[in-house]
Enzyme design. Structure first.
Site, short mmCIF file in Angstrom:
data_model
loop_
_atom_site.label_atom_id
_atom_site.label_comp_id
_atom_site.label_asym_id
_atom_site.label_seq_id
_atom_site.Cartn_x
_atom_site.Cartn_y
_atom_site.Cartn_z
N LYS A 1 1.73 -6.37 -4.01
CA LYS A 1 0.33 -6.50 -3.66
C LYS A 1 -0.40 -7.42 -4.66
O LYS A 1 0.16 -7.80 -5.68
CB LYS A 1 -0.31 -5.11 -3.61
CG LYS A 1 0.38 -4.17 -2.60
CD LYS A 1 0.20 -4.61 -1.17
CE LYS A 1 1.15 -4.10 -0.12
NZ LYS A 1 1.48 -2.74 0.04
C1 LIG Z 1 2.11 -1.67 0.93
C2 LIG Z 1 1.50 -0.90 2.03
C3 LIG Z 1 1.47 0.50 2.06
C4 LIG Z 1 2.24 1.37 1.12
O1 LIG Z 1 2.06 1.07 -0.20
P1 LIG Z 1 3.02 1.70 -1.31
O2 LIG Z 1 2.16 1.65 -2.54
O3 LIG Z 1 4.20 0.81 -1.41
O4 LIG Z 1 3.38 3.07 -0.93
C5 LIG Z 1 0.77 1.13 3.07
N1 LIG Z 1 0.14 0.44 4.01
C6 LIG Z 1 0.16 -0.91 4.04
C7 LIG Z 1 -0.58 -1.62 5.12
C8 LIG Z 1 0.85 -1.62 3.06
O5 LIG Z 1 0.89 -2.95 3.10
#
Ligand SMILES: *Cc1c(COP(=O)(O)O)cnc(C)c1O
Length: 427
Positions: free
Chosen positions: A206
């Site tokens: 992210k």
């Molecule tokens: C990355 C992501 C998640 C989950 O995030 P994590 O921190 O890896 O559990 C949930 N929803 C969306 C849309 C994502 O892109």
């Protein structure tokens, strides 16, 4: 520029790899060393004690996050997946309930519903915002519907006003999955702060990260407490006197963030805007270059929204360019430009939903006696998501610092070159 497509042996537009996205610097290193020097890598305890709320870095990150986003409470987790699960639990959703979800998202945006034996009901998305389509959502509402999970996909906010109006009219709770959208805004306010609970991800892919991590925000005091109980052994803590009016879903897990991630997270949050602005500038530049190419639709940005470009997604009009999407992606890759195809297979087409095997092997929660509905996961229920996945969507992460306008030029040149040679790819 070579006149031959790299796919057919010509010189590629680009040979140099793109520079990696590296955001960890001296600030994060110093913060982690301070944690290590303190000897306290976490100080959560699962009992009715001040340490129920976590150590000093966890609490500092939560205070910083709440202040930054303008929320009353921020609650950290070991992932956004955990935060989504806790959000569904905090809203007291359970067996027999339906929750309307997007099919075109990361799996956890819907499995969080299954985690409480409730039923994800998929509604189609809009093909410009990639968010839930309010009309499709309205058509999925039943007497069993309890909530919506609204995803702000790729960093663009879903169309919140009509979705929130629908939720109000039908007394539905709203969870925002803003995992991909920290810093995105809708009518001047941060995405993630409109619903009952908003969730952000700090995983390594992210815009800002702690390796693994997530944060939930809410303005509701009781929901904040319920999120914290689910994060940290609520079943034990309520016995110690931390009362909630209703014990539903208070069974807690250990979904806690450590002091190390929290220390990194506070440093990363301070960089969020500095990492977001260049993404937007590069994306707008690329959009300017691609806009005039026939059959290529760069990302649209709604007038009342700020897109933060977690990824840069283009839609192809196959009929206009006359080249299948996957052929174009192959040609781009050969030119040295990495675009991924389709994003997520619509979730309901995945084995979990097609075979309806979740808890045990006897069909729970779908065949559970509490569930009176008849959810459909048939192919075709969300045609926009299926079309984007199968034919139209290409996306790239090549739209972030430290890339420069020169790097973006090479992306645009590859598209131009391929479209100039489109007839060869049609053959
Ligand atoms: C990355 C992501 C998640 C989950 O995030 P994590 O921190 O890896 O559990 C949930 N929803 C969306 C849309 C994502 O892109």
């Amino acid at each position: 520029m070579s006149s031959r497509l790299a796919l057919f042996g010509g010189e590629p537009v680009r040979r140099d790899p793109f520079p990696p996205y590296l955001t960890i610097g001296e600030e994060e290193k110093r913060a982690v060393l301070e944690v290590l020097d303190s000897g306290v890598l976490s100080s959560f305890v699962g009992s009715n004690d001040p340490a129920f709320y976590g150590g000093p870095r966890v609490r500092a990150l939560e205070a910083d996050w709440a202040a930054y986003f303008g929320a009353r409470h921020a609650v950290t987790f070991n992932s956004a997946t955990s935060a989504l699960v806790a959000a569904v639990g905090a809203l007291e959703i359970g067996p027999g309930d339906e929750v309307i979800c997007s099919p075109y998202t990361m799996s956890a945006s819907a499995t969080c519903v299954l985690a409480y034996n409730a039923i994800p009901v998929f509604a189609d998305i809009e093909d410009e915002t990639f968010g839930l389509d309010p009309g499709a959502v309205a058509s999925r509402i039943t007497p069993r519907t309890r909530a919506l999970v609204v995803v702000h996909l790729f960093g663009h906010p879903a169309r919140l006003d009509p979705l929130l109006a629908l939720a109000r009219r039908h007394d539905l709770r709203v969870i925002e999955d803003a995992a991909q959208a920290p810093g995105a805004t809708y009518r001047g306010r941060f995405a993630g702060t409109f619903g009952d609970i908003g969730v952000f991800s700090l995983n390594c892919h992210k815009t800002i990260q702690t390796g693994e991590g997530g944060v939930a925000v809410t303005d509701d005091d009781e929901l904040a407490l319920r999120l914290r109980l689910i994060r940290n052994h609520g079943e034990a803590v309520v016995d110690g006197g931390m009362a909630v009016p209703n014990l539903a879903n208070v069974i807690g897990w250990n979904l806690r963030m450590t002091e190390i991630e929290a220390a990194i997270g506070a440093a990363q949050l301070r960089k969020l805007e500095a990492l977001t602005k260049p993404r937007i500038e590069l994306a707008e530049y690329l959009t300017g270059r691609l806009r005039s190419l026939p059959g290529i639709r760069p990302p649209a940005v709604a007038a009342d929204s700020r897109h933060v470009y977690y990824v840069y997604a283009v839609r192809l009009d196959e009929a206009t360019i006359g080249i299948p999407r996957d052929r174009l992606a192959d040609a781009l890759a050969a030119e040295g430009i990495r675009f991924y195809r389709g994003y997520m297979k619509p979730l309901y087409l995945q084995p979990l939903y097609q075979q309806r095997v979740v808890y045990g092997a006897r069909g729970c929660p779908f065949t559970c006696g509490h569930y009176q509905g008849e959810v459909s996961y048939a192919p075709g229920i969300c045609p926009v998501a299926e079309r984007l996945y199968e034919r139209e969507l290409l996306f790239t992460d090549l739209c972030r610092p430290p890339l420069t306008v020169g790097d973006i030029d090479s992306i645009a040149r590859a598209f131009e070159k391929i479209l100039d040679h489109a007839h060869e790819l049609r053959a």
